[in-house]
Design a protein around this motif. Sequence first.
Motif, short mmCIF file in Angstrom:
data_model
loop_
_atom_site.label_atom_id
_atom_site.label_comp_id
_atom_site.label_asym_id
_atom_site.label_seq_id
_atom_site.Cartn_x
_atom_site.Cartn_y
_atom_site.Cartn_z
N GLY A 476 0.79 -1.22 0.00
CA GLY A 476 0.00 0.00 0.00
C GLY A 476 0.83 1.27 0.00
O GLY A 476 0.28 2.37 0.08
N GLY A 477 2.15 1.15 -0.05
CA GLY A 477 3.03 2.31 -0.01
C GLY A 477 3.73 2.43 1.32
O GLY A 477 3.83 1.47 2.08
N GLY A 478 4.23 3.60 1.62
CA GLY A 478 4.97 3.81 2.86
C GLY A 478 6.46 3.74 2.62
O GLY A 478 6.94 3.55 1.50
N GLY A 479 7.20 3.87 3.71
CA GLY A 479 8.66 3.86 3.63
C GLY A 479 9.21 2.49 3.32
O GLY A 479 8.60 1.46 3.59
N GLU A 480 10.41 2.47 2.74
CA GLU A 480 11.11 1.23 2.40
C GLU A 480 12.00 0.83 3.58
O GLU A 480 12.73 1.66 4.11
CB GLU A 480 11.93 1.42 1.13
CG GLU A 480 12.48 0.13 0.56
CD GLU A 480 13.19 0.34 -0.77
OE1 GLU A 480 12.86 -0.33 -1.74
OE2 GLU A 480 14.09 1.21 -0.80
N THR A 481 11.93 -0.42 3.98
CA THR A 481 12.72 -0.93 5.11
C THR A 481 13.90 -1.72 4.58
O THR A 481 13.73 -2.65 3.80
CB THR A 481 11.86 -1.83 6.01
OG1 THR A 481 10.75 -1.07 6.50
CG2 THR A 481 12.68 -2.33 7.20
N THR A 482 15.09 -1.36 5.00
CA THR A 482 16.29 -2.07 4.57
C THR A 482 16.41 -3.39 5.32
O THR A 482 16.45 -3.41 6.55
CB THR A 482 17.54 -1.21 4.81
OG1 THR A 482 17.42 0.02 4.09
CG2 THR A 482 18.79 -1.94 4.35
N LEU A 483 16.48 -4.49 4.58
CA LEU A 483 16.62 -5.81 5.19
C LEU A 483 18.08 -6.20 5.35
O LEU A 483 18.38 -7.16 6.07
CB LEU A 483 15.90 -6.86 4.33
CG LEU A 483 14.40 -6.60 4.06
CD1 LEU A 483 13.81 -7.74 3.25
CD2 LEU A 483 13.64 -6.40 5.36
N GLY A 484 18.97 -5.51 4.69
CA GLY A 484 20.39 -5.82 4.82
C GLY A 484 21.17 -5.23 3.66
O GLY A 484 20.62 -4.97 2.58
N ARG A 485 22.44 -5.00 3.90
CA ARG A 485 23.35 -4.54 2.85
C ARG A 485 24.40 -5.62 2.60
O ARG A 485 24.68 -6.44 3.45
CB ARG A 485 24.01 -3.22 3.26
CG ARG A 485 22.98 -2.14 3.56
CD ARG A 485 23.60 -0.75 3.62
NE ARG A 485 22.57 0.24 3.94
CZ ARG A 485 21.69 0.72 3.06
NH1 ARG A 485 21.74 0.29 1.81
NH2 ARG A 485 20.77 1.59 3.42
N TRP A 486 24.95 -5.60 1.39
CA TRP A 486 25.87 -6.66 0.95
C TRP A 486 26.95 -6.91 1.99
O TRP A 486 27.60 -5.99 2.47
CB TRP A 486 26.51 -6.29 -0.38
CG TRP A 486 27.70 -7.14 -0.72
CD1 TRP A 486 29.00 -6.77 -0.74
CD2 TRP A 486 27.68 -8.53 -1.07
NE1 TRP A 486 29.81 -7.83 -1.08
CE2 TRP A 486 29.02 -8.93 -1.29
CE3 TRP A 486 26.67 -9.47 -1.20
CZ2 TRP A 486 29.36 -10.23 -1.65
CZ3 TRP A 486 27.01 -10.77 -1.56
CH2 TRP A 486 28.35 -11.13 -1.78
#
Length: 565
Positions: A476-486
């Motif tokens: 539905g939209g909203g902010g993007e949550t970072t699940l991890g970086r390389w």
Amino acid sequence: MLTSSKRRFNSISNLIWFIAIGTLLCEQSQADVPRPLGVALTKATLYKPGSGDTWECLDGSKTLKYVQINDDYCDCTDGSDEPGTAACPQATFHCVNQGHRSQDLPSSRVNDGICDCCDGSDEYEVTRCPNQCDELGRAEREQRKSQAEMLRRGAAKRSEMVAKGQHLKTERERRRQELEQRRQEQETLKKEKEELKSYAEYMEAEAVAFFKEIHKESEAAVVDTPTESATAKPEDSLLSEAAQLFSRYDTNKDGYVEIIELQVDINLDRDRNGMVSSEEAKYYLDERDRIDLESFVALSWPRIKPMLMVAQGIFKPPHSSEDDDEEEADAGTDTEHYQNAELDDMLKEYNERGEEITRKPTYQQEEEEEEEAYEDDEADVGEGTVENTNTPEPEYDEGTKHLIQLANEARNAFSEVERSIREIEQEIKEIDDQDSKDYGPHDEYATLEGECFKFEDREYVYTLCPFERASQQGRGGGGETTLGRWDQWLHEGERKYTKQKYAHGASCWNGPQRSAIVQLRCALESKITSVSEPNRCEYFFEFETPAACDEEAFHAEEQRFKDEL
């Protein structure tokens, strides 16, 4: 290229054909060698009768009569005398499974009424099991033939990815050499410009001093040397305050402030609805998803500072009784419009006070500080003190003006060289960061960097940008949550390039930082096929790509399959 691909396909097809022929021969030989029921062909020699028809337990604990093998009574402590019955729980029953792969299972499952062996050999007393080995073996051979065909096509695409990856590596090496050469040239030029600047500034200073003496303005210009506290600039404290706020917002300490990290500060609620929306957070991030320290100081701080001033009660706009009556009468959208206009006015006022320095990159600050220092000295000459802004600028003679112009040009030329060196060093750093990453044994995964792949389920849209980050966002939209970086490659047995780890994502509520594991599988196109969360805040991606179509690994798997047969 086509000829080599055909050869690879023929080698794979021949391998499968030989495996099938070998299977039949192996099955025939297994059927011809006499041995007790439940004994594998590889152990047949261990079950030959000794002198006087005796036989010794495999652990050497007892010597039995040969006829006591499979008599449904456990004599040996290791259970080796009952491979074909359920008398010894620790024994092993071997299914020949002629036509399919052989199988070992615990002897306790013999004659338990359940058909475990496809040839039904484990159920010779209780249940009659149909022999399904030919059918299962044929289906598996067809499946492996299909896999071989898919691997052939995937391996051809992988070869193209290898060629592109190695080309990218070569291009990076070539570009880095060019940049190193340019940096050396710019460093040499910097020394020359610095010498010219020093000489021009010396001549400028001499000319200005001579001008002061001639026009007898030294009494107004000479002032006591300001103390360190007096010369301290307000921008220093502002930048320090901005840096401290950046550190407070950057909860996962990855060097960036993201949308979700700003949404926790209710002071940033522009429309006063009790929450900070993703659109409001993006406003402070200059419409970006995340921002680093330098950009935060330059772009975000001027927008956030007024909000903090309102929260601290530092800025309170005047209200007349008439305004109060109008606000009470027109509560709602008018109040919200006034508040937003009020904030815009605050931002304008804030910048007009001279604090717009925070909008400028660091290197511009350094250059302008040098220019300001020079202008201060020049003002001292003509005005007596910096604060005396009503005193007109001194009218230098043409010779002095010319020397000042030459000094300004020399300063600008020196600053331009310094800026060029910084840009070169930044590009070299980016190349070194890429070269430090492991793109596979032949750089076959290098072409995936810079691409992003999406996958949707009922709740979220997941994004995987290989060698960069993994994230999720509500449908539905909203902010993007970072699940991890390389982070790194993970070993899976003897194979290294089958799993990737992405770590140090956004922190869970009262939990650890998020992380993701990416399982790579061979396919003809690159895409995410599934995403799950097996453990709290730990995500599992299944990702298909031609880069994972490793022929050597497939041949090793086929050899293991042949050995099992």
